[in-house]
Design a protein around this motif. Structure first.
Motif, mmCIF file in Angstrom:
data_model
loop_
_atom_site.group_PDB
_atom_site.id
_atom_site.type_symbol
_atom_site.label_atom_id
_atom_site.label_comp_id
_atom_site.label_asym_id
_atom_site.label_seq_id
_atom_site.Cartn_x
_atom_site.Cartn_y
_atom_site.Cartn_z
ATOM 1 N N ARG A 1 0.827 -1.201 0.000
ATOM 2 C CA ARG A 1 0.000 0.000 0.000
ATOM 3 C C ARG A 1 0.866 1.258 0.000
ATOM 4 O O ARG A 1 0.522 2.263 -0.618
ATOM 5 C CB ARG A 1 -0.918 -0.013 1.222
ATOM 6 N N THR A 2 2.017 1.198 0.698
ATOM 7 C CA THR A 2 2.899 2.361 0.735
ATOM 8 C C THR A 2 3.405 2.703 -0.654
ATOM 9 O O THR A 2 3.380 3.866 -1.075
ATOM 10 C CB THR A 2 4.088 2.089 1.666
ATOM 11 N N LYS A 3 3.854 1.659 -1.389
ATOM 12 C CA LYS A 3 4.347 1.903 -2.740
ATOM 13 C C LYS A 3 3.251 2.483 -3.625
ATOM 14 O O LYS A 3 3.466 3.431 -4.378
ATOM 15 C CB LYS A 3 4.851 0.592 -3.349
ATOM 16 N N LEU A 4 2.064 1.887 -3.482
ATOM 17 C CA LEU A 4 0.915 2.360 -4.265
ATOM 18 C C LEU A 4 0.678 3.832 -3.997
ATOM 19 O O LEU A 4 0.539 4.647 -4.932
ATOM 20 C CB LEU A 4 -0.301 1.532 -3.873
ATOM 21 N N LEU A 5 0.695 4.209 -2.713
ATOM 22 C CA LEU A 5 0.442 5.603 -2.356
ATOM 23 C C LEU A 5 1.562 6.510 -2.860
ATOM 24 O O LEU A 5 1.313 7.653 -3.258
ATOM 25 C CB LEU A 5 0.293 5.735 -0.840
ATOM 26 N N CYS A 6 2.805 5.998 -2.846
ATOM 27 C CA CYS A 6 3.927 6.804 -3.345
ATOM 28 C C CYS A 6 3.708 7.176 -4.800
ATOM 29 O O CYS A 6 3.818 8.349 -5.182
ATOM 30 C CB CYS A 6 5.239 6.028 -3.213
ATOM 31 N N TYR A 7 3.395 6.168 -5.621
ATOM 32 C CA TYR A 7 3.200 6.456 -7.045
ATOM 33 C C TYR A 7 1.987 7.358 -7.253
ATOM 34 O O TYR A 7 2.008 8.272 -8.083
ATOM 35 C CB TYR A 7 3.045 5.152 -7.832
ATOM 36 N N GLY A 8 0.920 7.099 -6.480
ATOM 37 C CA GLY A 8 -0.265 7.942 -6.612
ATOM 38 C C GLY A 8 0.026 9.386 -6.268
ATOM 39 O O GLY A 8 -0.354 10.306 -6.993
ATOM 40 N N LEU A 9 0.750 9.596 -5.151
ATOM 41 C CA LEU A 9 1.091 10.955 -4.750
ATOM 42 C C LEU A 9 1.998 11.613 -5.772
ATOM 43 O O LEU A 9 1.907 12.818 -6.025
ATOM 44 C CB LEU A 9 1.790 10.933 -3.393
#
Lengths: 112, 205
Positions: free
Chosen positions: A3-11
């Motif tokens: 989820r952290t990686k997902l949020l990084c790319y999203g941000l």
């Protein structure tokens, strides 16, 4: 982790749009092919002390890198260097920083 | 590690900045460090800085985002060309949401599968780039004058705007386009001044 990686790319994408808003606010014309030189953002992160393979780095550090690159462009303009030569100078700077990072890491055994 | 050593290491990161500022001041013979120029530098670094923060998040997470440039292009096209249908606010929110979704898609592909970030974001680069060209219909984008800073705003910015106008090296505008914006303030005049496109182009709506 996932989820952290997902949020990084999203941000990252979200901040791209925020950057586009500021760009529109400052410029009067653009082409759809705008932003090819924004790959230099990677240079700014490395210049700001972010470890290239992940795991270490701070946002204030990246701010330092951004200001360094922007200052370079400004100073080179004032000094009379042609804008077509910026990229070369910036590339040399980034290569030097990466080399120093590697050396530091080899000497101390720790990530910069 | 002692506290003093840790604080020294933290301030280590400021040394390159100081070095760059000193070198820049020297090679520009003192012009660089003037407040007006520093404001200009900060303003020109704003968009780049935001993009770099996003990139930094990804790089700290062990990845790499190639798509930042074309996501910015896609957002620019989206804001300008959806403005006619949904207004500035709608276009802006739409562009923010579209870029967020694009980022989440590449994030999903990177984190759920074993595809390297390089390949995923390379694909996203192409997709976003072509989205930008499709939305803009292949035309050069002229930003409506309602989006550029108003005179009221720019006063608050230490008259940075006059600096923008006077320095030709930081903007690729022809003086003709500038004057047409000043007198008419309309999209169409700027478009005809810069590109000589017919009026049927989407930017004129």
């Amino acid at each position: 982790m996932i989820r952290t990686k997902l949020l990084c790319y999203g941000l990252s994408g979200f901040l791209c749009a925020a950057g586009a808003i500021i760009y529109l606010h400052q410029n009067i014309s653009a082409t759809p092919g705008e932003g090819a030189d924004l790959l230099l953002s990677f240079a700014a992160t490395i210049l700001g002390g972010v470890y290239m393979y992940g795991g270490d780095g701070t946002i204030p550090g990246v701010l330092v890198g951004v200001i360094c690159l922007a200052s370079n462009a400004s100073a080179l303009t004032i000094a009379g260097v042609s804008p077509s030569n910026y990229q070369g100078v910036l590339g040399v700077i980034v290569l030097a920083v990466v080399l120093v990072q590697q050396e530091y890491e080899n000497n101390t055994g720790a990530a910069v | 590690m002692t506290k003093a050593k840790a604080s020294l290491q933290r301030h280590n990161r400021l040394f390159p900045l100081v070095a760059v500022l000193v070198i820049a001041t020297v090679i520009s013979r003192g012009v660089f460090i003037r407040p007006t120029n520093l404001i200009l530098v900060m303003a020109s670094a704003a968009a780049f800085g935001l993009v770099s923060f996003g990139q930094a998040l990804v790089v700290i997470g062990g990845g790499f985002d190639l798509a930042v440039g074309s996501l910015v292009a896609m957002s620019i096209s989206g804001i300008v060309f959806f403005r006619s249908d949904f207004g500035i606010l709608g276009g802006t929110i739409g562009a923010l949401a579209a870029a967020l979704v694009a980022g989440l898609i590449s994030g999903l592909a990177v984190s759920r599968t074993k595809i390297p970030p390089f390949i995923v974001t390379l694909g996203m680069l192409s997709v976003a780039d072509s989205m930008a060209w499709i939305v803009a219909a292949g035309q050069p984008i002229t930003v409506p004058s309602t989006m550029t800073p108003s005179r009221r705003c720019s006063k608050a910015f230490f008259s940075a705007k006059t600096y923008f106008r006077s320095s030709s090296s930081f903007s690729d505008l022809s003086p003709q386009a500038c004057s047409s914006i000043g007198t008419n303030g309309d999209v169409t005049s700027t478009l005809s001044a810069t590109t000589n496109r017919p009026r049927e182009s989407p930017a004129c709506r």
